[in-house]
Design an enzyme around this catalytic site. Structure first.
Site, mmCIF file in Angstrom:
data_model
loop_
_atom_site.group_PDB
_atom_site.id
_atom_site.type_symbol
_atom_site.label_atom_id
_atom_site.label_comp_id
_atom_site.label_asym_id
_atom_site.label_seq_id
_atom_site.Cartn_x
_atom_site.Cartn_y
_atom_site.Cartn_z
ATOM 1 N N ASP A 113 43.394 30.436 114.931
ATOM 2 C CA ASP A 113 42.358 30.673 113.839
ATOM 3 C C ASP A 113 41.211 29.547 113.889
ATOM 4 O OD1 ASP A 113 41.145 30.953 111.143
ATOM 5 O OD2 ASP A 113 42.775 31.013 110.295
ATOM 6 N N TRP A 114 39.728 29.298 113.623
ATOM 7 C CA TRP A 114 38.639 28.027 113.689
ATOM 8 C C TRP A 114 39.428 27.430 113.880
ATOM 9 C CZ3 TRP A 114 33.987 30.944 114.125
ATOM 10 C CH2 TRP A 114 33.138 29.846 113.706
#
Ligand code: NOJ
Length: 720
Positions: free
Chosen positions: A286-287
């Site tokens: 994820d980011w």
């Protein structure tokens, strides 16, 4: 890492001329041969570049503010703004035509519930209990995304959510592992079809692996504590279902589980996904999840973050460029092996080959009319919005019918379009979204609609109450449109209470004083605390965030044109203090005690609850087969209108070595039952799958003894 020189070296051009086409360029060679050939030609630097993803442009989420500097040799870009293939083609051209090996970029976007033709949020989709419809909606999204040049979506989200304060419960399929598994598989099929190289299909990404929805107190990004057995029983099934459906990618989550960040956990990433499931897909973080290992106290600096993540099996680093900055040095220092790098790059290249990006890197340049909202699309998303809506209360006020009556249409949602879309709203056009006011004016005649906003979604301003009350007094019935702003749910959309703000509840109290019958329409992205509103109104319809269909399902249900058939895929607590509350909780040591002193201990609306304008009478459960074990139940529509009914089949294992929930959903089916007719619903049991349980290593087993098969209040007992 220093920037690469994109010029194609002379020796390479000469060798291409002299030799045959390289295997990796040969569309007839097998994907595995192509991957190996390409890998063998790549330098370490080129391999590492493939393992990074950056963003182009930004979406509205602060977490995702982008950096637009572009290197055409990176593995992937997220684009939050591109909707036109020619924008993508410009960038792709640089990667394909101006880099040494011409490896195409993999573009990705969060098309979570639609690209342009936006449909209901996933939580609503699950309430439709219609996976075929969800599959169709996802295939519309796939076509729109792929034809816009984006062959990868970060969807579906399959986190089990049992705390409505967590705004991301809007993005998933509710509280139940089986429900999430069925909808996960449907959505993966819809996005991917049978062949990823199809010009209307995209790669799906199941996320956020894993346990992200178990965040404490509904707070995003915080740690989770999940026993291994619960991990396998509750959180893993939708991932297994996605992998069985052939999902192309998985996104690792932000949270730590029992102290180990999910994005740096060798057990979760390598042992389970890559070995135990023998899955050959690609894992993206994820980011900034790699960089965030430092915040989590799992790495001293970004180099150590990269080392932990890559050695755990994380293939692609989203956004933070920790791999870009540190992997080469880590390989040099022998902290990361080239074998590990090769495993990740293989997976990334495999996906690019499967998508057919080497053969067709450029989507055809088409007009928006050729890509978006094609004939039939609105029917699919409209039907999904209707079937997702849940009638929570009806004392007989609904349906109103279409005979002219004055309707006071009140509330902050009544004439709003954007808030009906929900979080991760894709790229809808404002003019495509039908407001509730417009839908009611079309359905009931504009002259019969008396509109007043009454108040805003929150704040203290009650100056609109008087006008709303005055309009209500002139009307035969009040339709009150309350709910949440889109930004109140989704990522970081955390709330301390499931109650609507006081200014909305007070509006209902003022309107109640008029004595007019009142229908409450709700648009929101989480279960709500309705204990104060429920007694004030005669009917409640939970419409969720329906996407561009906007107010149409509401008008259809209120008039009776649509017979509601949605049922809750998430429990509505009596009040926020009951959280966590979900139907499949484990047995307690004192079932006759342990109740709240100040509020009821039962939820206001249970998982699986939802009313209809038809009434359904259930027969007894019959066993009609021994081997395989098959059960049937007849359901008669004793009402006056045709209606769709969903039958939920639960099992219960009253005595087991590892104690189990009171009941567990194992199968569901939705059917149209014409008025006066009877339909037969059937459940075929696979003992290991449906009666068995799972241990802390993910192995299923069945114990001998009694089991119960449950449908509503009907039950039969069987013995194994
Ligand atoms: C962060 C979110 O948690 C994730 O769901 C999303 O896919 C990525 N950002 C990319 O936008």
């Amino acid at each position: 890492m220093k920037k690469l020189n994109f010029a194609i070296p002379l020796f390479c051009m000469l060798s291409c001329v002299q030799s045959n086409v390289p295997i990796y360029r040969n569309a007839d060679a097998s994907i595995e041969d192509r991957v190996e050939d390409l890998l063998s030609r790549m330098t370490l630097e080129e391999k590492i570049l493939q393992m990074n993803q950056i963003t182009l442009g930004a979406n509205l989420n602060q977490n995702n503010v982008g950096d637009a500097s572009v290197e055409p040799v990176l593995g992937s870009y997220i684009t939050y703004t591109a909707t036109d293939p020619s924008e993508i083609n410009q960038l792709q051209k640089r990667a394909v035509e101006q880099t040494r090996l011409g490896i195409p970029i993999l573009f990705g976007f969060d098309a979570i519930h639609g690209f342009r033709t936006v449909y209901p949020i996933p939580l609503a989709q699950a309430c439709s209990w219609n996976p075929e419809l969800v599959e169709k909606a996802c295939s519309i999204c796939a076509r729109e995304s792929r034809l816009s040049g984006i062959p990868w979506t970060f969807s579906p989200m399959v986190d089990i959510a049992r705390d409505g304060r967590w705004g991301r419960c809007a993005e998933g399929y509710g509280e139940d592992p089986y429900t999430a598994s069925v909808f996960c598989a449907a959505s993966v099929r819809g996005y991917q079809g049978d062949d990823l190289s199809d010009s209307t299909k995209i790669a799906a990404c199941i996320k956020h692996y894993i346990g992200y929805g178990a965040s404490e107190a509904g707070r995003d990004y915080v740690p989770t504590e999940i026993s291994r057995q619960t991990l396998w029983d509750t959180y893993m099934p939708p991932y297994q279902a996605g992998i069985e459906a052939g999902v192309a990618s998985v996104m690792s989550s932000f949270n730590s589980i029992n102290g180990i960040p999910a994005s740096a956990d060798p057990y979760l990433l390598t042992h389970v996904l890559k070995r135990q499931f023998n899955w050959d897909g690609m894992i993206v973080s994820d980011w900034d999840a790699v960089k965030q290992l430092v915040y989590q106290g799992a790495a001293a600096d970004h180099a150590e973050s990269a080392e932990r993540a890559v050695n755990a099996g994380l293939d692609m680093d989203m956004a933070d460029l920790c791999y870009y900055d540190h992997l080469a040095q880590l390989v040099k220092e022998r902290k990361v092996s080239e074998k590990t790098i090769n495993d990740s790059v293989r997976r990334i290249l495999r996906l690019k080959f499967k998508l057919g990006l080497f053969e067709k890197p450029y989507p055809p340049v088409t007009t928006p009319e050729q890509r978006f909202t094609l004939p039939g699309d609105l029917d699919v998303v409209g039907q999904l919005a209707e079937e997702s809506s849940v009638l929570l209360k009806n004392d007989g006020t609904l349906p109103l019918g279409l005979k002219p009556r004055k309707i006071a249409l009140i509330g902050p949602m009544a004439d709003n379009y954007w808030e009906l879309i929900g979080s991760w709203g894709g790229h809808p056009l404002a003019e495509d979204i039908v407001t509730i006011k417009k839908a009611f004016s079309d359905g009931f005649g504009a002259q019969n609609i008396l509109y007043a906003k009454g108040c805003d979604f929150d704040g203290e301003d009650k100056s609109g109450y008087d006008e709303a009350v005055a309009k209500a007094r002139q009307a035969d019935v009040i339709v009150l449109c309350l709910g949440e702003r889109a930004s109140w749910s989704g990522e970081n959309g955390i709330r301390s209470t499931l109650a609507l703000p006081a200014v909305q509840e007070q509006l209902a109290i003022e309107l109640k004083k008029t004595g007019r019958p009142m229908v409450l329409l709700l648009n929101n992205g989480r279960p709500l605390e309705l204990c104060r509103l429920e007694p004030l109104v005669d009917a409640i319809v939970e419409l969720w965030q329906p996407g561009i269909s906007g107010g149409k399902p509401a008008a259809g249900i209120v008039s009776g044109r649509v017979n509601p058939s949605g049922k809750l895929a998430i429990t509505f607590p009596y009040s926020t203090g009951q959280i966590p509350i979900y139907y499949n909780r484990r047995r307690t040591s004192r079932p006759f005690m342990g109740f709240y002193q100040d509020i009821p201990s039962e939820p206001l609306y249970d998982f699986g609850y939802g009313l209809s304008y038809s009434s359904f009478e259930y027969g007894d459960i019959r066993q009609v087969g021994e081997s395989p074990m098959v059960f049937e139940i007849s359901v008669m529509n004793t009402g006056l209108v045709d209606g769709k009914e969903t039958v939920h089949w639960f099992i219960s294992d009253p005595v087991s070595t590892v104690t189990r929930p009171y009941k567990e959903l194992k199968f569901f089916e939705k059917k149209l039952v014409p008025a006066g007719k009877t339909a037969t619903f059937r459940f075929e049991i696979d003992p290991l799958r449906d009666l068995g349980y799972v241990d802390e290593n993910g192995h299923r087993y069945v114990e001998r003894g009694k089991y119960q098969i449950l449908v509503k209040d009907k039950m039969v007992e069987i013995e194994l």
